[in-house]
Design an enzyme around this catalytic site. Structure first.
Site, PDB file in Angstrom:
ATOM      1  N   HIS A  45     -18.754 -19.291  29.792  1.00  0.00           N
ATOM      2  CA  HIS A  45     -19.056 -20.599  30.395  1.00  0.00           C
ATOM      3  C   HIS A  45     -17.903 -21.003  31.322  1.00  0.00           C
ATOM      4  O   HIS A  45     -18.112 -21.570  32.391  1.00  0.00           O
ATOM      5  CB  HIS A  45     -19.209 -21.620  29.258  1.00  0.00           C
ATOM      6  N   HIS A  51     -18.989 -15.810  19.592  1.00  0.00           N
ATOM      7  CA  HIS A  51     -19.086 -17.249  19.826  1.00  0.00           C
ATOM      8  C   HIS A  51     -18.026 -17.715  20.847  1.00  0.00           C
ATOM      9  O   HIS A  51     -18.361 -18.316  21.869  1.00  0.00           O
ATOM     10  CB  HIS A  51     -18.909 -17.981  18.491  1.00  0.00           C
ATOM     11  N   GLU A  52     -16.776 -17.417  20.549  1.00  0.00           N
ATOM     12  CA  GLU A  52     -15.707 -17.874  21.439  1.00  0.00           C
ATOM     13  C   GLU A  52     -15.805 -17.191  22.802  1.00  0.00           C
ATOM     14  O   GLU A  52     -15.473 -17.768  23.829  1.00  0.00           O
ATOM     15  CB  GLU A  52     -14.326 -17.637  20.814  1.00  0.00           C
ATOM     16  N   HIS A 106     -18.217 -19.178  24.873  1.00  0.00           N
ATOM     17  CA  HIS A 106     -17.550 -20.322  25.516  1.00  0.00           C
ATOM     18  C   HIS A 106     -16.761 -19.832  26.730  1.00  0.00           C
ATOM     19  O   HIS A 106     -16.750 -20.466  27.779  1.00  0.00           O
ATOM     20  CB  HIS A 106     -16.559 -20.984  24.551  1.00  0.00           C
TER      21      HIS A 106
HETATM   22 ZN    ZN Z   1     -17.936 -23.443  19.648  1.00  0.00          ZN
END
Ligand code: ZN
Length: 677
Positions: A476, A469-470, A473
């Site tokens: 991105h 998940h991290e 990010h």
């Molecule tokens: Zn998040």
């Protein structure tokens, strides 16, 4: 002042923060100095006698305060990842200065006048989409910052927004204090019944660290979660859960009850001054779900879809517990325990079976490798980059053509000065400056299980998905290709920002990926097919309940931010009412979610918590495109990179999504993935 490293040029590799030179005492004077020079930049901008245009107003404004931005990102990132009493005081002192300065900008009439002129002539301006969006965003930020307020209201507006900033900071500090202040100290071996070896060893080390005999369990996730899943001592589970769920709600100096009420009321007051009837409406203006009604309809739709499954999950756990000898109601402190037992029975799978295949070292290499096979990027360790504590790892990230994309910091394990949870942040954002592409400095901070004396750090399945998940990010941030800093990377609508992160979590359930790397840390044996199959099967286990619970938090968040009058009850009653519809457990006095709901009262998720679910619709739909075309399909990945990961907030999220997917997202993929349909 001259020897303040925050104000000197950072002569470090890649212009990274010189952590080895920075001391808490440097921050306040540096911030004051940086505010002074940023104010001068503003003055030059507003004194410009040329006709206001995009370049000399909007783009110029986006460049204001570069030094200030550098300093404050170091301060606030450190205050979250590696804080202490001194730094907390500094953050408290600096915070009002920043709010004050930011108000000085938004309430600057000359500046607003210029922005207004550019904004009003945007139609035939010849600006590109990114420039138009930047103009719109600046104009909106000024409106929301009170720029259009009457003179007499401005003073009041300033007072409230400065107070809100201080309250939010205090809110987070109280949670940290309360999380750290509890320990369950066990000296009788009997009381360890049911706990896995790895957890016991960790608790032993924690006790040693605190110079105590026996074992110490804490409210930090690597300790708390497995304790709740495995402890056979119902009384101790109750004690732990009550401690966890009463943080900042115990009537002591760190109680957040009044802070929560105050924050909600002040937010309403701000919204009203700006002409909105609720704070939610004010916040939602620039979201994908841009009205309160859209959010409510969305939540209601999911609520109805998950209700039967949530009740079914609850009944399954109850009847399983009863048939295993449990007497009485299923209480909150029974849920994780019986869920884990039933899951084990149904799928013969649990974290203790999985963990040996997920050594942190392997997981890190696998996640980097995944980015390499999807996007052709590579990671190269660099130990010469200054770090704030010995545990932080630093990497250079390169694109396919060997150009530098970013620096990546990773800080894996819990420490007393670190906030709970996991997050991605940055020390510098990407932008084009004088024709040069300034690449970002990205950081991942987590609280993953520490290595012990006898074993390396072995991640739970949840920690594996958290890492993905991290990392999503981070991609991105790493891959971003924009022109203006305030639109680059993760600077997108809050209900769009979780798409890249949640998208990555999907890989944890894919045999094709797990097969390439997951092997036993000791024997090297590859993860058995049977286990992978069970991971997938078990992925819908209790999903109805999990969805219901998330919806409960979203309803609570929306309730706090759709008040139309100051709250006239206490936070306990307010919360019970807001969450009543998703409540499955008997009520317990003294427990409260709001008082430790840092996301909405401390961080930036106010009336944005629904965004997690909203983005789940997007990520499930996006990933279904990958499963259709092949999860490592280069073209699909290239399109995801080009249309989503590189674009930041330079276009409307829905436009970006449709360009990647070829159509609007539908909720079906999510319902299917969660077994709700
Ligand atoms: Zn998040």
């Amino acid at each position: 002042m001259m020897n303040n490293p925050l104000l000197q040029e950072w002569n470090t590799p890649f212009g990274t923060p010189p952590f080895h030179l920075i001391e808490p005492g440097h921050f306040k004077p540096a911030v004051e100095e940086a505010i002074k020079s940023a104010s001068e930049e503003i003055k030059i901008l507003t004194d410009n006698s040329e006709q206001p245009g995009f370049e000399n107003t909007i783009a110029a404004l986006d460049r204001v305060g570069e030094t200030l931005g550098k300093i404050t990102s170091v301060l606030f990132n450190l205050n979250s990842a590696d804080t202490n009493k001194t730094l907390q005081v500094v953050a408290q002192e600096v915070s009002p200065l920043l709010t004050h300065f930011s108000n000085d900008i938004t309430l600057n009439e000359k500046l607003f006048e210029r922005i207004k002129i550019v904004s009003e002539s945007i139609e035939n301006s010849g600006l590109n989409t990114e420039q138009k969006i930047l103009t719109e965003r600046k104009f909106r930020n000024f409106m929301l910052g009170g720029a259009a307020l009457k003179q007499e209201d401005r003073k009041q507006f300033r007072v409230i927004s400065e107070e809100l900033a201080t309250l939010s900071l205090k809110f987070e500090e109280n949670i940290l204090e309360e999380t750290n202040s509890f320990e369950l100290h066990i000296t009788d071996k009997e009381e360890l019944a049911g706990l896995p070896e790895s957890l016991i060893e960790m608790a032993y080390m924690e006790a040693e660290r605190r110079k105590k005999q026996g074992w110490v369990f804490t409210l930090h996730f690597p300790s708390y979660i497995p304790f709740m899943q495995y402890s056979e001592r119902r009384d101790l589970r109750e004690k732990m859960l009550k401690a966890y769920s009463s943080r900042a709600f115990r009537g002591n100096d760190f109680d957040n009850s009044q802070n929560a009420l105050k924050i909600a009321d002040l937010r309403l007051e701000i919204a009203r001054m700006l002409g909105f009837s609720t704070f939610a409406e004010m916040i939602l203006v620039d979201r994908m779900a841009d009205t309160k009604e859209k959010v409510e309809i969305f939540l209601e739709k999911l609520f109805q879809a998950s209700k039967p499954a949530a009740f079914r999950d609850f009944d399954n756990i109850r009847s399983f517990a009863e048939s295993s000898g449990h007497k009485g109601a299923i209480e909150r402190w029974d849920w994780a325990y019986w869920s884990e037992k039933l899951k084990k029975k149904l799928y013969n799978i649990d974290d203790e079976i999985l963990k040996p295949y997920f050594s942190l070292e392997n997981v890190e290499a696998a996640i980097f490798g995944l980015a390499t096979s999807l996007y052709g990027i590579r990671f190269s360790k660099n130990d010469s980059i200054p770090i704030y504590t010995g545990e932080v790892k630093t990497f250079e990230v390169y694109d396919r053509d060997d150009s530098l994309l970013s620096i990546l910091y990773i800080d894996y394990h819990p420490r007393p000065g670190k906030n709970g949870g996991a997050w991605m942040t940055s020390y510098r954002e990407q932008k084009i400056e004088n024709g040069n592409d300034v690449r970002p400095l990205i950081s991942i901070v987590a609280n993953f299980t520490r290595p012990t004396k006898t074993r390396p750090s072995l991640l739970s399945f949840n920690e594996l998905t958290t890492f993905l998940h991290e990392f999503g990010h981070s991609l991105h941030g790493i891959l971003t290709k924009c022109t203006y800093e305030s639109l680059s990377g993760t600077n997108v609508a809050r209900d769009f920002v979780e798409l890249p992160s949640q998208f990555m979590e999907n890989f944890a359930f894919e045999k094709e990926w797990l097969d390439t790397w997951a092997s036993h840390y000791r024997s090297g044996e590859k993860i058995p097919d049977e286990i992978i199959m069970k991971i997938k099967e078990a992925s819908t286990f209790n999903e109805g309940y999990a969805c219901y619970r998330q919806l409960g938090f979203s309803f609570l968040d929306m309730a706090w931010h759709t008040i139309t009058n100051p709250v006239d009850t206490n936070i306990s009653d307010f919360e019970s009412q807001a969450m009543a519809k998703t409540e499955l457990f008997p009520p317990i006095k003294g427990l409260n979610m709001s008082a430790s709901f840092g996301h909405i009262f401390g961080g930036g998720y106010a009336s944005g918590y629904y965004g997690y679910k909203w983005a789940e619709v997007l990520d499930a739909d996006a990933f279904s495109y990958f499963t259709e075309t092949g999860i490592f399909n280069k073209e699909t990945a290239a399109s995801f990179r080009k249309n989503i990961l590189e674009k930041g907030g330079t276009e409307k999220p829905l436009d970006l999504y449709i360009r990647f997917r070829g159509k609007e997202p539908s909720i079906d993929a999510l319902l299917k993935r969660s077994g709700l349909k």
